[in-house]
Write a protein that holds these residues in place. Structure first.
Motif, PDB file in Angstrom:
ATOM      1  N   LYS A  86       0.800  -1.227   0.000  1.00 37.79           N
ATOM      2  CA  LYS A  86       0.000   0.000   0.000  1.00 37.79           C
ATOM      3  C   LYS A  86       0.830   1.273   0.000  1.00 37.79           C
ATOM      4  CE  LYS A  86      -0.387   0.328   5.060  1.00 37.79           C
ATOM      5  NZ  LYS A  86      -1.319   0.428   6.203  1.00 37.79           N
ATOM      6  N   ASP A  87       2.174   1.144  -0.001  1.00 33.36           N
ATOM      7  CA  ASP A  87       2.967   2.366   0.152  1.00 33.36           C
ATOM      8  C   ASP A  87       4.351   2.323  -0.482  1.00 33.36           C
ATOM      9  OD1 ASP A  87       4.149   0.557   1.841  1.00 33.36           O
ATOM     10  OD2 ASP A  87       3.789   1.697   3.685  1.00 33.36           O
ATOM     11  N   ARG A  88       4.599   1.363  -1.371  1.00 32.48           N
ATOM     12  CA  ARG A  88       5.915   1.292  -2.005  1.00 32.48           C
ATOM     13  C   ARG A  88       5.776   1.382  -3.517  1.00 32.48           C
ATOM     14  NH1 ARG A  88       9.500  -3.332   1.173  1.00 32.48           N
ATOM     15  NH2 ARG A  88       9.257  -2.441   3.268  1.00 32.48           N
ATOM     16  N   ILE A  89       6.664   2.163  -4.119  1.00 35.32           N
ATOM     17  CA  ILE A  89       6.734   2.254  -5.568  1.00 35.32           C
ATOM     18  C   ILE A  89       8.159   1.975  -5.994  1.00 35.32           C
ATOM     19  CG2 ILE A  89       7.114   4.765  -5.506  1.00 35.32           C
ATOM     20  CD1 ILE A  89       5.580   4.906  -8.197  1.00 35.32           C
ATOM     21  N   ASP A  90       8.328   1.242  -7.081  1.00 38.11           N
ATOM     22  CA  ASP A  90       9.673   0.991  -7.580  1.00 38.11           C
ATOM     23  C   ASP A  90      10.279   2.323  -8.016  1.00 38.11           C
ATOM     24  OD1 ASP A  90      11.768   0.369  -9.724  1.00 38.11           O
ATOM     25  OD2 ASP A  90      11.323  -1.625  -8.949  1.00 38.11           O
ATOM     26  N   PRO A  91      11.465   2.686  -7.508  1.00 37.20           N
ATOM     27  CA  PRO A  91      12.031   4.007  -7.795  1.00 37.20           C
ATOM     28  C   PRO A  91      12.370   4.249  -9.263  1.00 37.20           C
ATOM     29  CG  PRO A  91      13.633   2.619  -6.661  1.00 37.20           C
ATOM     30  CD  PRO A  91      12.320   1.901  -6.594  1.00 37.20           C
ATOM     31  N   ARG A  92      12.432   3.200 -10.062  1.00 36.96           N
ATOM     32  CA  ARG A  92      12.753   3.379 -11.477  1.00 36.96           C
ATOM     33  C   ARG A  92      11.549   3.139 -12.380  1.00 36.96           C
ATOM     34  NH1 ARG A  92      19.094   2.387 -12.419  1.00 36.96           N
ATOM     35  NH2 ARG A  92      18.536   3.842 -14.068  1.00 36.96           N
ATOM     36  N   PHE A  93      10.376   3.009 -11.779  1.00 37.56           N
ATOM     37  CA  PHE A  93       9.191   2.699 -12.573  1.00 37.56           C
ATOM     38  C   PHE A  93       8.926   3.751 -13.652  1.00 37.56           C
ATOM     39  CE2 PHE A  93       4.564   3.545 -13.073  1.00 37.56           C
ATOM     40  CZ  PHE A  93       4.300   2.491 -13.937  1.00 37.56           C
ATOM     41  N   THR A  94       8.841   5.007 -13.268  1.00 40.80           N
ATOM     42  CA  THR A  94       8.521   6.058 -14.238  1.00 40.80           C
ATOM     43  C   THR A  94       9.577   6.137 -15.331  1.00 40.80           C
ATOM     44  OG1 THR A  94       7.352   7.342 -12.550  1.00 40.80           O
ATOM     45  CG2 THR A  94       8.057   8.514 -14.532  1.00 40.80           C
ATOM     46  N   GLU A  95      10.838   6.023 -14.937  1.00 44.17           N
ATOM     47  CA  GLU A  95      11.936   6.047 -15.907  1.00 44.17           C
ATOM     48  C   GLU A  95      11.806   4.898 -16.901  1.00 44.17           C
ATOM     49  OE1 GLU A  95      16.683   4.887 -15.905  1.00 44.17           O
ATOM     50  OE2 GLU A  95      15.713   5.471 -14.029  1.00 44.17           O
ATOM     51  N   TYR A  96      11.642   3.690 -16.392  1.00 45.67           N
ATOM     52  CA  TYR A  96      11.512   2.526 -17.269  1.00 45.67           C
ATOM     53  C   TYR A  96      10.283   2.635 -18.166  1.00 45.67           C
ATOM     54  CZ  TYR A  96      15.018  -0.095 -14.512  1.00 45.67           C
ATOM     55  OH  TYR A  96      16.170  -0.539 -13.894  1.00 45.67           O
ATOM     56  N   TRP A  97       9.189   3.090 -17.579  1.00 47.51           N
ATOM     57  CA  TRP A  97       7.934   3.207 -18.321  1.00 47.51           C
ATOM     58  C   TRP A  97       8.110   4.147 -19.521  1.00 47.51           C
ATOM     59  CZ3 TRP A  97       3.335   0.713 -17.299  1.00 47.51           C
ATOM     60  CH2 TRP A  97       2.197   1.185 -17.975  1.00 47.51           C
TER      61      TRP A  97
END
Length: 263
Positions: A86-97
């Motif tokens: 409920k509170d973690r996001i992969d720190p490279r998600f937006t970059e990879y996306w």
């Protein structure tokens, strides 16, 4: 009759979900890929290279990625870790996306489900962090036990597991307009999912044997066949997957799910 089945398979699959096997009726051929495996498994005649469409799944651990090299190696799709609990996001998600989009690679986000948070809390978190207008492929819910977790090792009863997963997927489908894909492992599937969710696409992990040998009564759409792959453009081991159907099945399915998102 076989010719008729081949003609009807793409439509039946897209309308009814994974009720009909892809590789049972599809003409599959050796994939033209440039990646390899440091610890290849002998799957016999049902080896992954029979399938035309291959893809990878990644998270922050893959580090810097040369996306052009990845695509040139024969990768057709990528599952990208987005959120966890409920509170973690992969720190490279937006970059990879963004970089996968720029490279022209089809991609989907996945969420690692925690059984120490409610389905609604996790759905709220995923929706808050994953863009609606960038959902080219269906979102994925990763459901497996996580005995190494420092925060959540609880294992609810199977009925609770299925109820929570269903609630989470219903929320995502209502928001994004696409029915989620279920990723799972052998033990979790055996204990919680056998006989259930037959109208959902499954992405299964099976690195020692072909899925048909260890997933009871389950038709799969994606097969994660190794975690020790070597993919040009990525340093270190990478998970590699195949799509169950032919190249034409793949194009038909992608067109259908993209249309769902625009309706």
């Amino acid at each position: 009759m076989r010719r008729l089945l081949l003609c009807l398979l793409p439509l039946a699959f897209l309308v009814n979900g994974c009720t009909t096997g892809y590789d049972a009726f599809s003409d599959v051929s050796s994939a033209k890929t440039r990646f390899s495996d440091t610890k290849p498994q002998d799957f016999g005649s049902d080896h992954p290279q029979r399938h035309a469409i291959h893809g990878i799944d990644i998270s922050k651990w893959q580090g810097d990625i040369d996306w052009r090299a990845v695509k040139a190696s024969g990768v057709a799709f990528v599952f990208i870790k987005a959120t966890e609990g409920k509170d973690r996001i992969d720190p490279r998600f937006t970059e990879y996306w963004n970089e996968a989009s720029t490279a022209g690679l089809l991609h989907a986000p996945y969420h690692f489900f925690y059984f120490c948070s409610t389905a609604d809390e996790q759905a709220d978190w995923f929706i808050r962090n994953v863009p609606k207008d960038a959902m080219a492929l269906p979102p994925v819910v990763d459901v497996e036990w996580n005995p190494g977790s420092p925060t959540c090792r609880t294992r609810p009863a199977p009925e609770v597991v299925r109820t929570e997963i269903k609630r989470f997927m219903d929320r995502l489908q209502a928001y994004y307009g696409k029915r989620p894909i279920i990723y799972t492992s052998v033990d979790f599937h055996r204990q919680n999912l056998v006989g259930y969710f037959k109208d959902y696409h499954f992405w299964v992990r099976s690195v020692a044997k072909h899925p048909k040998e260890i997933y009871a009564d389950r038709t799969w759409a994606f097969w994660q066949y190794t975690s020790t792959g070597l993919v040009p453009g990525i340093k270190g081991p990478t998970d590699i997957n195949v799509f169950a159907g032919s190249e034409q099945n793949w194009h038909n399915w992608v067109a259908a799910v993209q249309k769902q998102g625009n309706s």
